[in-house]
Design an enzyme around this catalytic site. Structure first.
Site, PDB file in Angstrom:
ATOM      1  CD  GLU A   1       2.981  14.745  -6.042  1.00 18.04           C
ATOM      2  OE1 GLU A   1       2.314  15.781  -6.185  1.00 18.04           O
ATOM      3  OE2 GLU A   1       2.497  13.594  -6.162  1.00 18.04           O
TER       4      GLU A   1
ATOM      5  CG  HIS B   1      -2.681  -1.202  -7.985  1.00 18.83           C
ATOM      6  ND1 HIS B   1      -3.855  -0.710  -7.469  1.00 18.83           N
ATOM      7  CD2 HIS B   1      -2.287  -2.170  -7.111  1.00 18.83           C
ATOM      8  CE1 HIS B   1      -4.162  -1.339  -6.350  1.00 18.83           C
ATOM      9  NE2 HIS B   1      -3.217  -2.228  -6.114  1.00 18.83           N
TER      10      HIS B   1
ATOM     11  NE  ARG C   1      -4.288  -1.269  -0.020  1.00 21.34           N
ATOM     12  CZ  ARG C   1      -4.396  -2.251  -0.896  1.00 21.34           C
ATOM     13  NH1 ARG C   1      -3.391  -2.509  -1.718  1.00 21.34           N
ATOM     14  NH2 ARG C   1      -5.494  -2.983  -0.974  1.00 21.34           N
TER      15      ARG C   1
END
Length: 391
Positions: free
Chosen positions: A260, A272, A231
């Site tokens: 970022e 992901h 996560r």
């Protein structure tokens, strides 16, 4: 007949497990008994009174309003371990990508496509720019020894790495599956100080949010590499970017890109893909279906994130299921009401988890009229359900 509403495309390997004589399954069913979901958000959706359970075909449940479900006695299931091998394999790939400058090398070679016959010579001259260390003999710290962490630790050891594991809450089952070659770290700081590579395999919670931050980075070896396919919030993003820019850390591989992180040159951002394999989708769907079927047909609970694990083999013809707040004298009030109605209890189990408790009560007789309503009026009881044994 139980009604199952599907949200997202659910693997047919799972859906085909529902017996069609007992279950109606569709994406547009009104008033379902259960919802089967993958990644779509259920926040803000008004659930019908008929809803008894939600099963997430995956491990994370942040797309489900768990607290709201708990208040209504809706059991929320997930499928821990169903995608474990998929995540493990991607972690091993991330480990190699973090070590060898493979991605940069591939990108550079593609830039040579207009050089025609010069390509072989240019490759030989330029390949020295893309060297990177081998992983064999290096130390990897595995934080979290659940289904994925154990597999990563064992495979890293098989690849010749020195493996240190840290998990103060390791389960007996996980410990049995862990290779004897894995060293146990007494503290997180002790692991971080020794590791060349660190990989995270813990859930995101109030206690793990920002688990790795500037204070932890200062403990780590210069040039250490971090892999986070668990996560994004486990790592303080601003502080890891600062550690990467200052070259305190070597590489950060994450499955949770942000603008970022994409702007930081020492990051490898994966879109992901941890559980993005057909095998993982099949496994998770099958697990979710089995858990829903067992709950709806017998009331047994396994792999719930909001209610306790609770299982009782049904030997009596009738079963009473009660969800209540975890407060004193609940079982006493329930059994007193049943005794007053002349109901003989043949077996009973009561388990609690945090603020909530769950009761499975087997009886020889059906509840007489009015008894269920009497139970529902007891302060602290959230939900009452009855099941008759299915032949």
């Amino acid at each position: 007949m139980f009604r199952i509403r599907t949200i997202n495309k659910i693997s047919s390997d799972g859906l085909d497990l529902f017996p069609r004589d007992l279950y109606e399954v569709a994406s547009d069913l009104p008033n379902p008994d259960a919802i089967l979901v993958r990644s779509d958000s259920l926040h803000g959706i008004e659930f019908p009174q008929t809803l008894k359970a939600i099963a997430r075909a995956g491990a994370g449940v942040n797309n489900i309003p768990v607290a709201q479900c708990s208040e209504r006695g809706v059991v929320v299931f997930n499928t821990p371990g169903g995608n474990a091998n998929a995540v493990k394999e991607l972690t091993i790939a991330a480990l190699l990508l973090a070590s060898r400058t493979i991605l940069e090398g591939i990108a550079w070679v593609r830039s040579l496509k207009e050089k025609a016959d010069e390509v072989p010579e240019l490759v030989e001259k330029g390949k020295g720019r893309f060297t990177g260390p081998e992983i064999r003999g290096k130390t990897i710290g595995v934080i979290g020894l659940g289904a994925v962490g154990v597999m990563v630790a064992n495979d890293a050891a098989a690849l010749g790495m020195k493996v240190i594991g840290y998990d103060p809450y390791i389960s007996v089952e996980a410990a049995w599956n862990l290779s004897r070659h894995i060293e146990r770290a007494e503290t997180l700081e002790g692991l971080l100080a020794r590791a060349d590579y660190v990989t995270l395999h813990v859930p995101l919670s109030d206690t793990t949010k920002g688990l790795l931050d500037a204070e932890k980075f200062r403990i780590m070896k210069k040039g250490a590499r971090i892999i986070n396919l668990a996560r994004g919030g486990l790592v303080n993003e601003a502080e890891i970017i600062e550690a990467l820019v200052s070259e305190k850390l070597g590489v950060y591989v994450t499955d949770f890109p942000t603008a970022e992180l994409l702007a930081c040159p020492r990051t490898i951002c994966i879109p992901h893909l941890g559980a993005s394999t057909p095998e993982a989708e099949d496994n998770c769907a099958a697990m979710a279906v089995h858990q829903l079927m067992e709950f709806l047909e017998s009331g047994n609970i396994k792999n719930s994130v909001n209610f306790p694990r609770c299982r009782l083999e049904q030997r009596a013809p009738c079963r009473l299921l009660v969800v209540n707040r975890n407060i004193p004298n609940m079982v006493g009030q329930i059994t007193t009401i049943l005794a007053g109605a002349g109901i003989n209890i043949t077996d009973l189990i009561n388990h609690h988890r945090d603020e909530y408790a769950y009761n499975i009560i087997d009886t020889e007789q059906r509840l007489p009229p009015g008894v269920r309503e009497q139970l529902e009026k007891v302060e602290g009881i959230i939900r009452v359900r009855t099941i008759e044994q299915i032949e």
